[in-house]
Design a protein around this motif. Structure first.
Motif, PDB file in Angstrom:
ATOM      1  N   UNK A  12       0.816  -1.219   0.000  1.00  6.14           N
ATOM      2  CA  UNK A  12       0.000   0.000   0.000  1.00  6.14           C
ATOM      3  C   UNK A  12       0.848   1.267   0.000  1.00  6.14           C
ATOM      4  N   UNK A  13       2.103   1.131   0.424  1.00  9.09           N
ATOM      5  CA  UNK A  13       3.018   2.270   0.454  1.00  9.09           C
ATOM      6  C   UNK A  13       4.234   1.921  -0.404  1.00  9.09           C
ATOM      7  N   UNK A  45       7.991  -1.428  -6.549  1.00 12.28           N
ATOM      8  CA  UNK A  45       8.263  -1.043  -7.935  1.00 12.28           C
ATOM      9  C   UNK A  45       9.758  -1.023  -8.244  1.00 12.28           C
ATOM     10  N   UNK A  70      -3.068 -10.374  -4.529  1.00 12.49           N
ATOM     11  CA  UNK A  70      -3.738  -9.080  -4.701  1.00 12.49           C
ATOM     12  C   UNK A  70      -2.710  -7.973  -4.922  1.00 12.49           C
ATOM     13  N   UNK A  71      -2.709  -7.394  -6.113  1.00 17.87           N
ATOM     14  CA  UNK A  71      -1.903  -6.193  -6.358  1.00 17.87           C
ATOM     15  C   UNK A  71      -0.413  -6.373  -6.170  1.00 17.87           C
ATOM     16  N   UNK A 110      -6.626  -0.857  -4.065  1.00 19.51           N
ATOM     17  CA  UNK A 110      -5.814  -1.064  -5.261  1.00 19.51           C
ATOM     18  C   UNK A 110      -5.507  -2.535  -5.444  1.00 19.51           C
ATOM     19  N   UNK A 111      -5.566  -2.962  -6.642  1.00 23.04           N
ATOM     20  CA  UNK A 111      -5.333  -4.380  -6.900  1.00 23.04           C
ATOM     21  C   UNK A 111      -4.337  -4.600  -8.001  1.00 23.04           C
ATOM     22  N   UNK A 112      -4.149  -3.609  -8.789  1.00 27.04           N
ATOM     23  CA  UNK A 112      -3.298  -3.760  -9.953  1.00 27.04           C
ATOM     24  C   UNK A 112      -2.269  -2.651  -9.908  1.00 27.04           C
ATOM     25  N   UNK A 113      -1.068  -2.988 -10.185  1.00 23.59           N
ATOM     26  CA  UNK A 113      -0.045  -1.956 -10.100  1.00 23.59           C
ATOM     27  C   UNK A 113       0.142  -1.285 -11.439  1.00 23.59           C
ATOM     28  N   UNK A 114       0.579  -0.070 -11.377  1.00 20.94           N
ATOM     29  CA  UNK A 114       0.937   0.637 -12.596  1.00 20.94           C
ATOM     30  C   UNK A 114       2.430   0.871 -12.566  1.00 20.94           C
ATOM     31  N   UNK A 125       4.105   5.595 -10.131  1.00 28.20           N
ATOM     32  CA  UNK A 125       3.802   4.183  -9.897  1.00 28.20           C
ATOM     33  C   UNK A 125       2.892   4.054  -8.687  1.00 28.20           C
ATOM     34  N   UNK A 126       1.918   3.178  -8.789  1.00 32.30           N
ATOM     35  CA  UNK A 126       1.016   2.999  -7.659  1.00 32.30           C
ATOM     36  C   UNK A 126       0.029   1.887  -7.916  1.00 32.30           C
ATOM     37  N   UNK A 127      -0.979   1.851  -7.084  1.00 29.41           N
ATOM     38  CA  UNK A 127      -2.007   0.822  -7.221  1.00 29.41           C
ATOM     39  C   UNK A 127      -3.313   1.463  -7.650  1.00 29.41           C
ATOM     40  N   UNK A 137      -0.317   5.572  -4.270  1.00 32.79           N
ATOM     41  CA  UNK A 137       0.947   4.895  -3.924  1.00 32.79           C
ATOM     42  C   UNK A 137       1.286   5.017  -2.442  1.00 32.79           C
ATOM     43  N   UNK A 138       0.305   5.426  -1.643  1.00 30.65           N
ATOM     44  CA  UNK A 138       0.545   5.510  -0.203  1.00 30.65           C
ATOM     45  C   UNK A 138       1.176   6.813   0.235  1.00 30.65           C
ATOM     46  N   UNK A 175     -11.028 -11.139  -2.488  1.00 30.74           N
ATOM     47  CA  UNK A 175     -10.554  -9.948  -1.786  1.00 30.74           C
ATOM     48  C   UNK A 175     -11.626  -9.459  -0.812  1.00 30.74           C
ATOM     49  N   UNK A 220      -3.952  -6.969   5.016  1.00 34.57           N
ATOM     50  CA  UNK A 220      -4.523  -6.206   3.910  1.00 34.57           C
ATOM     51  C   UNK A 220      -5.108  -4.864   4.335  1.00 34.57           C
ATOM     52  N   UNK A 247      -3.965  -2.228   5.536  1.00 34.32           N
ATOM     53  CA  UNK A 247      -3.247  -1.009   5.163  1.00 34.32           C
ATOM     54  C   UNK A 247      -3.665  -0.513   3.780  1.00 34.32           C
ATOM     55  N   UNK A 248      -4.422  -1.344   3.046  1.00 36.71           N
ATOM     56  CA  UNK A 248      -4.850  -0.915   1.706  1.00 36.71           C
ATOM     57  C   UNK A 248      -6.175  -0.155   1.724  1.00 36.71           C
ATOM     58  N   UNK A 266      -4.541   3.376   5.968  1.00 37.29           N
ATOM     59  CA  UNK A 266      -3.302   3.963   5.429  1.00 37.29           C
ATOM     60  C   UNK A 266      -3.144   5.391   5.946  1.00 37.29           C
TER      61      UNK A 266
END
Lengths: 469, 469
Positions: free
Chosen positions: A223-224, A257, A429-430, B37-41, B70-72, B89-90, B118, B137, B139-140, B145
């Motif tokens: 998450x961070x 990342x 997950x993620x 967030x489940x998918x990262x960029x 970059x993040x979720x 991205x937190x 999830x 989980x 923290x998401x 967060x």
């Protein structure tokens, strides 16, 4: 010079002194005295004057003002007309020289009388081993009070580095039901008392003292992007070595990342460099004490460390270097063997006595979470250690296996799939490529100060057969 | 608004996106979404562009530059021509809104597909109790967060306060052979494994998890005027209450050369005020989330706390107030009885719902180290508690008995003279008036955020029958 005048003298609760700076020359410095303070100086003024630390007084703050300084007497020298006192309050290595009228002199204001049993002697330089026997008094020596100021400042330095670089601090738990390293040497925790033997576990599951906050940090790195922790970790190692403690501090970080190990080594190197420059800048005098009196010449080593970027070699290259050397190692140096301290120290020397990264260790040497490099003849994992002069391994890190299928297969093989189902969830997950490392904080202090024994860089060392206080 | 273009789409390791800011309007804000967030960029550019946090992007840093973010993904909304992604991205509560071509849309880039199991649902506000079941989980979620960023910043705030005020930080040990409070509820520590039952103690003496660093700090306050610690402490309390944890963080400080309790209450109040102002200034958005959605109206309480100096009443006055009230207390309020949470909360209300100091508790209620006030009919010790709205006791402190004869007599009475001979040494040599206090860090967070359950302000709560992860 300073002049002092006193109204009352009460040694049982310390003497009371009023100190007034009345000239603008830098007050005299104390050098060479390694004595211990035994008597306090305090003073109740009719009107409260500004409070000043010894450090402030010595550096000439508030010259001409009426100030109050409080501290412990580190030495007393009586002359015909004057009494010279050196007063220290822990704010710096330096003491304040106070020139008082000799009529202040009192038999109780000498070291001998009040210190019948006091283990340290004025003007005698005691070894670190000797003072270690007195954990409740050793902070009153110059060397150990310098160490404690450096340790405090180094803590600040690491926090500052992470803060400035966008890391969120996480308090990872001390008590855990995990066993991060997968093997042994854990302390177990249960409520004390005779009644508890029969009952079930307090936590319903066996609970241990954490050996690393890594897995908990990995939770957060979902998450961070950047997280770190700085706290105590534990090993029930039955060792009296100069390198190990049962309780020690670790700085740990996880970075999301990542693209390669370089994303980690860059953080490790920047952190080391930034912390060390901070400590050298903010604790110059205290560090000098170590570099002059405890480990003469170490300053040169530290400065050399900061001059160039740290070199990187692979584990395979390291093995080649060891095998080409003429050294007689006690431990084997075949590909696949773990590097021992003797090897690590040799590699550091070989690279010019600077910190060196060793990367890509044999896959089978590394824990389940290390990322598989999927190379073949020599199967490695994307792990990295930072070796430093005098100490050997200072940091260990790796990219973490973020691929669910590979991680699950490895955990299944080890029969740990159920235990770590929550850890697999982090990949379900993620999941993103990420990695992290840990630094041994006491080893860091040993490295920059040149202190040989790890017990001399922590306030209250814990090791097998010793838990004083 | 932002525009995105992508070359590759690989959901197993997250999608890759290049994001370029090309106008100077503040990017859209995300409000209301509490999804996960489940998918990262992520994105590997041919030439590495500047890395930017979401927080930096949202605040308009590097407008016009080619940057990598970059993040979720926290939410996805597909329209005919465009796809709207919220990326976090937190680095802050806010997410970055990314407007992408709808051809980017992929079935895997929705929540449904990847989140079969999830536990959190997009756009649903889950209770703190519910998310607490998923320690790996939670923290998401937005709320947790935010909490973690606030906790990290509050940690910084306390360190900064002490640093700016000349305190040296001491790492007091977790494992100790002392029992600071003199009574019960300790965790004992031994190496795990079947072999250890027969052997002697690892440390040769019984070893426990620390309930307070006070005595170790007192060691240091014989050489440093001002010391503090910030670390985990432990109680084996068999309680499921909303106020207790088996592992919690304490901020503790010792100050030498005190003249009265006011020297301590001043530090306690300044510290509280300084930390709280720091947190409100540095985590405004995150704190707002709690003050708006978790505890509506709490902001007013916090602001009121900071308006005036904290009032001080003596324990005897507190007893009078309680006895004059029309409240039906469950616990007795006779002089000599300890104050219970119900009493503490009443006193806070009575004083205007602001923090209040209660001083001079009955001598017999306080541990051996509390300084004897040597009053008569109602014999008290120079101890102080700070009570705060919603929580009750936040801090407890006292002047420490620095007079050797009085301290020795009390220890002899308790049969503890041998156990604490080292502690008596601190008074034999260079004893000065001093005092200190401890603050429960989780209770502090509860107090400023209005969080009812202590388990919701710590990353991994430990309490009886629960040690998840």
């Amino acid at each position: 010079m300073l002049q002092a005048g006193a109204k009352t003298l009460s040694v049982s609760r310390g003497i009371s002194l009023g100190i007034r700076q009345h000239c603008n020359k830098t007050p005299g410095r104390l050098t060479g005295s390694r004595g211990i303070s035994l008597v306090s100086i305090r003073r109740v003024w009719d009107k409260t004057p500004g409070q000043l630390t010894v450090s402030g007084a010595v550096s000439g703050e508030q010259l001409g003002a009426k100030v109050k300084v409080q501290g412990w007497v580190r030495s007393v020298r009586a002359q015909k007309a004057n009494l010279f006192l050196h007063v220290n309050d822990g704010s710096s290595l330096q003491s304040l020289q106070v020139v008082a009228s000799s009529e202040l002199n009192d038999p109780l204001l000498t070291f001998g009388s009040a210190v019948e049993d006091f283990p340290f002697k004025i003007k005698e330089r005691h070894s670190l081993e000797y003072i270690r026997q007195f954990p409740h008094l050793r902070c009153r020596t110059n060397a150990f009070s310098s160490l404690l100021r450096i340790r405090s400042e180094a803590t600040t330095a690491f926090h500052s580095y992470f803060k400035e670089n966008g890391f969120v601090q996480i308090h990872t738990p001390v008590i855990t039901s995990n066993d991060c390293e997968g093997a042994g040497e854990l302390f177990q925790v249960e409520p004390s008392g005779p009644d508890n033997e029969e009952e079930e576990n307090f936590f319903s599951v066996p609970a241990f003292l954490s050996v690393s906050g890594q897995l908990h940090l990995e939770v957060m790195s979902g998450a961070f992007s950047r997280v770190y922790s700085f706290g105590p970790t534990f090993r029930a190692e039955n060792s009296q070595s100069r390198r190990h403690l049962a309780e020690f501090y670790m700085v740990e970080a996880e970075v999301s990342f990542t693209q390669s190990l370089e994303d980690l080594t860059k953080v490790m190197e920047d952190m080391f460099r930034s912390a060390t420059e901070h400590v050298l800048a903010h604790c110059a005098e205290d560090v000098d004490l170590f570099h002059k009196h405890v480990t003469p010449g170490h300053r040169v080593t530290v400065e050399a460390m900061l001059k160039k970027r740290f070199p990187t070699i692979t584990y395979s290259e390291a093995i080649d270097i060891l095998n080409r050397s003429s050294e007689n190692f006690a431990f084997p140096t075949d590909w696949g063997c773990d590097l021992q301290t003797e090897h690590e120290k040799y590699l550091v020397k070989h690279c010019g006595n600077v910190p060196v990264f060793v990367t890509d260790y044999p896959y089978d040497l590394k824990p389940f979470y290390a990322r598989d490099n999927q190379d073949h003849s020599e199967h490695t994992a994307a792990a990295v250690d930072l070796l430093v002069p005098g100490v050997g391994e200072l940091c260990g890190g790796s990219l973490r296996e973020e691929r669910l299928d590979l991680l699950r297969a490895r955990l299944e093989e080890a029969g740990l799939e159920d235990t770590y189902s929550w850890y697999l969830d982090l990949r379900r997950f993620g999941s993103v490529p990420h990695g992290g490392f840990g630094l041994g904080f006491e080893r860091y202090l040993q490295c920059i100060l040149g202190v040989d024994n790890i017990k001399d860089v922590i306030p209250f060392p814990r090791f097998s057969h010793s838990c004083l206080l």
